[in-house]
Design an enzyme around this catalytic site. Sequence first.
Site, PDB file in Angstrom:
ATOM      1  N   TYR A 132       0.788  -1.195  -0.067  1.00  0.00           N
ATOM      2  CA  TYR A 132      -0.172   0.130  -0.078  1.00  0.00           C
ATOM      3  C   TYR A 132       0.856   1.220   0.127  1.00  0.00           C
ATOM      4  O   TYR A 132       0.509   2.303  -0.669  1.00  0.00           O
ATOM      5  CB  TYR A 132      -0.791   0.027   1.283  1.00  0.00           C
ATOM      6  CG  TYR A 132      -2.283  -0.899   1.207  1.00  0.00           C
ATOM      7  CD1 TYR A 132      -2.960  -0.974  -0.115  1.00  0.00           C
ATOM      8  CD2 TYR A 132      -2.460  -1.716   2.179  1.00  0.00           C
ATOM      9  CE1 TYR A 132      -4.041  -1.621  -0.049  1.00  0.00           C
ATOM     10  CE2 TYR A 132      -3.698  -2.720   2.011  1.00  0.00           C
ATOM     11  CZ  TYR A 132      -4.445  -2.519   0.910  1.00  0.00           C
ATOM     12  OH  TYR A 132      -5.579  -3.358   0.754  1.00  0.00           O
ATOM     13  N   PHE A 133       1.808   1.093   0.732  1.00  0.00           N
ATOM     14  CA  PHE A 133       2.837   2.367   0.796  1.00  0.00           C
ATOM     15  C   PHE A 133       3.450   2.723  -0.481  1.00  0.00           C
ATOM     16  O   PHE A 133       3.514   3.941  -0.806  1.00  0.00           O
ATOM     17  CB  PHE A 133       3.824   2.120   1.711  1.00  0.00           C
ATOM     18  CG  PHE A 133       4.779   3.275   2.084  1.00  0.00           C
ATOM     19  CD1 PHE A 133       4.666   4.271   2.977  1.00  0.00           C
ATOM     20  CD2 PHE A 133       6.046   3.602   1.387  1.00  0.00           C
ATOM     21  CE1 PHE A 133       5.313   5.242   3.541  1.00  0.00           C
ATOM     22  CE2 PHE A 133       6.908   4.645   1.616  1.00  0.00           C
ATOM     23  CZ  PHE A 133       6.448   5.577   2.455  1.00  0.00           C
ATOM     24  N   LEU A 160      -2.125  -8.846  -0.220  1.00  0.00           N
ATOM     25  CA  LEU A 160      -2.157  -8.319  -1.477  1.00  0.00           C
ATOM     26  C   LEU A 160      -1.341  -9.434  -2.483  1.00  0.00           C
ATOM     27  O   LEU A 160      -0.372  -9.981  -2.067  1.00  0.00           O
ATOM     28  CB  LEU A 160      -1.384  -7.208  -1.448  1.00  0.00           C
ATOM     29  CG  LEU A 160      -1.992  -5.868  -0.844  1.00  0.00           C
ATOM     30  CD1 LEU A 160      -1.255  -4.560  -0.893  1.00  0.00           C
ATOM     31  CD2 LEU A 160      -3.443  -5.614  -1.128  1.00  0.00           C
ATOM     32  N   GLY A 163      -2.417  -9.178  -9.613  1.00  0.00           N
ATOM     33  CA  GLY A 163      -3.657  -9.151 -10.464  1.00  0.00           C
ATOM     34  C   GLY A 163      -4.819  -8.776  -9.427  1.00  0.00           C
ATOM     35  O   GLY A 163      -5.891  -8.371  -9.947  1.00  0.00           O
ATOM     36  N   GLY A 291     -14.307  32.701  21.557  1.00  0.00           N
ATOM     37  CA  GLY A 291     -13.384  31.876  21.158  1.00  0.00           C
ATOM     38  C   GLY A 291     -12.147  32.372  21.924  1.00  0.00           C
ATOM     39  O   GLY A 291     -11.201  31.578  22.230  1.00  0.00           O
ATOM     40  N   ILE A 294     -12.176  30.033  25.381  1.00  0.00           N
ATOM     41  CA  ILE A 294     -11.658  28.699  24.805  1.00  0.00           C
ATOM     42  C   ILE A 294     -10.179  28.665  24.669  1.00  0.00           C
ATOM     43  O   ILE A 294      -9.361  27.960  25.048  1.00  0.00           O
ATOM     44  CB  ILE A 294     -12.510  28.092  23.402  1.00  0.00           C
ATOM     45  CG1 ILE A 294     -13.918  28.016  23.630  1.00  0.00           C
ATOM     46  CG2 ILE A 294     -11.989  27.141  22.956  1.00  0.00           C
ATOM     47  CD1 ILE A 294     -14.598  27.917  22.503  1.00  0.00           C
ATOM     48  N   PHE A 295      -9.681  29.620  23.903  1.00  0.00           N
ATOM     49  CA  PHE A 295      -8.294  29.846  23.775  1.00  0.00           C
ATOM     50  C   PHE A 295      -7.513  29.944  25.163  1.00  0.00           C
ATOM     51  O   PHE A 295      -6.691  29.159  25.418  1.00  0.00           O
ATOM     52  CB  PHE A 295      -7.879  31.107  22.781  1.00  0.00           C
ATOM     53  CG  PHE A 295      -6.461  31.506  22.702  1.00  0.00           C
ATOM     54  CD1 PHE A 295      -5.719  30.817  21.794  1.00  0.00           C
ATOM     55  CD2 PHE A 295      -5.905  32.237  23.495  1.00  0.00           C
ATOM     56  CE1 PHE A 295      -4.341  31.112  21.693  1.00  0.00           C
ATOM     57  CE2 PHE A 295      -4.339  32.706  23.482  1.00  0.00           C
ATOM     58  CZ  PHE A 295      -3.875  31.973  22.325  1.00  0.00           C
ATOM     59  N   CYS A 296      -7.996  31.099  25.973  1.00  0.00           N
ATOM     60  CA  CYS A 296      -7.497  30.914  27.196  1.00  0.00           C
ATOM     61  C   CYS A 296      -7.297  29.918  27.965  1.00  0.00           C
ATOM     62  O   CYS A 296      -6.376  29.439  28.707  1.00  0.00           O
ATOM     63  CB  CYS A 296      -8.108  31.877  28.074  1.00  0.00           C
ATOM     64  SG  CYS A 296      -7.832  33.769  27.424  1.00  0.00           S
ATOM     65  N   ASP A 471      35.212  -4.574  -6.774  1.00  0.00           N
ATOM     66  CA  ASP A 471      35.281  -5.263  -5.595  1.00  0.00           C
ATOM     67  C   ASP A 471      34.929  -6.616  -6.061  1.00  0.00           C
ATOM     68  O   ASP A 471      34.137  -7.334  -5.194  1.00  0.00           O
ATOM     69  CB  ASP A 471      34.830  -4.754  -4.407  1.00  0.00           C
ATOM     70  CG  ASP A 471      35.152  -5.387  -3.131  1.00  0.00           C
ATOM     71  OD1 ASP A 471      36.280  -6.147  -2.975  1.00  0.00           O
ATOM     72  OD2 ASP A 471      34.393  -5.279  -2.259  1.00  0.00           O
TER      73      ASP A 471
END
Length: 621
Positions: A132-133, A160, A163, A291, A294-296, A471
């Site tokens: 899959y990767f 996998l 075909g 907002g 919530i942020f604080c 080599d």
Amino acid sequence: MNYSQLVSSTCTLLCLNSCCSVILAQQPYIKKAATLCDSRDNSTSVLGYTCNGISQSCRAYLTFRAQPQFDSVPTIAKLLAVDPSQLSELNSVAQNATFDTDQMVLVPVTCSCSGQYYQANTSYAIQHDDTYFFIANNTFQGLSTCQALQAQNRNPARNLYSGMRITVPLRCACPTKNQNDDGVKYLLSYLVTSGQFVSLISNKFGVNTGNTLRANGLSEQDDTIYPFTTLLVPLQDPPSSSQVVGSTPPPSPPSYRTPPSVPPPSGGSNKTWVYAVVGVLGSLIIASVFGTIIFCMFFRKRKQKAEPASSSHNFESVQKPLNKKEDEESQDFWDSISSIAQSLKVYTFEELKAATEDFSPACLIKGSVYRGSINGDFAAIKKMNGDVTKEIKLLNKINHFNLIRLSGVSFNEGDWYLVYEYATNGPLSDWFHKIDKKFLSWNQRVQIASDIATGLNYLHRYTSPPHVHKDLNSNNVLLDGDFRAKIANFGLARSTDEQEGQFALTRHIVGTKGYMAPEYLENGLITPKLDVYAFGILMLEILTGKEVALLYEGVNTELSEMLIPVLHEENGKENLRNLMDSSLQGNYPSNLALLVVKLIDHCLKKEPSHRPSMDNILQSL
């Protein structure tokens, strides 16, 4: 308006805001999640772009880079399941046109909601050793992810087989309400390559960089993007071939222009306009208050965690995690594989650990080479460090039965892992140098010598440019299940061009003792005749069954001295019997064996020009 009415109105506004938040939200950038096939991180778009647009289906665009197997209008159209006539028209080419390698191709698709994600579907037939990767990042270049493939097909990676046909969900999206209000009509899924950044890609399509950042949930402080990922580019008009052909314009400094305000419709009363403004401002104030709260609340928690620093260079924000070495290694990995991952499989380290039972000693073959099982087939997995890109690039472009095949690579914590085809019968040296020597027949030995000559001849004559192995020895020749030879270990291979008279010289003498030619030891001269000399030594090993160190015992200067009694004395056949491997016990044709000895003698000539070429050797064998 009394208090209860105010509360009711506020609640209604908040409810509407919460209901619309999905529609107004942008898509989160995938980051590095594509490399983690077992991850199901919902904070990114690893499974696809969320179906949060104003339309369930829309026209969208992808980019694709032409590769040898998919480099024409018909082949790309078939791979991505699009209309070839629309593909050719969009790219301003003929319907049978072929693109240059790596040329960017624009692809029109119909993008539709499938469950909670947008996608454009195509199908693909599994090839041998596919994962899959590999399918997601190599074949489709990042237009899909391994996670999305597994979720779509619900088939385990280990099941996998060649075909099998799978569905491939391509990454696409439709504009959100906010984007539509700003004039965005299309979203382009752009394939990022190494060295690119958001402003460069935005400028390519004439798009404000801030809009592209917002479309991907990025910011100026966090705008790092990675190869083999898609970046959504918001477009007001369809893309054109002129935007992807030619040089890329230099990046411009960041520009966050405020979108132009929409003028009031003609004929509207001032009073209606004022009410509209008050309503919008009221909604903004309420949203801002909530907002901020919530942020604080979350800021205090986040502040306790160590945040990576970031610096901006040419408007490309580069994150600097606390573990600098880890970040550099990861970036080096992406840079290294960007040029090879189009034709090689890039395995995750977890896949290789699973294949080798966590690199168990029971799987160790020799040195740093492990036997692994990948998709039911054995593979040789070699752990290496340092710069191995030259060897990878050479093995990536050669394709010959008698040269070991590199099937994939991986990288983890500074080490490379090279995945080769598995040679069942191991190195040739194992069949000669052990106390309990294994037996090879005369025909097998001649076939092995012929295989080695064939592989070297291909390396010398048919690679571009020609290469010298440098080599060649019995440890670097592997035998498969049918005792056919495959040359391995190209770490010292060098390019040279004998036809043009361009020979390499080096002062860094490296190789295996006993196999190195005299001109290389004395002057550092590298030519194909270097391999011819080593082949002569190897042939002598095959003939005698003795390792190099034993061959040199009793020899004063040159190894060819031991051939003199066979070639230049009257009782040559008797001396040949003494030279040959005793395990053959006379089961060899003496006349042909004498010809092989003469061939070895020619290969071991001190003067390189007196040695035959591998082509001549192959014809003789």
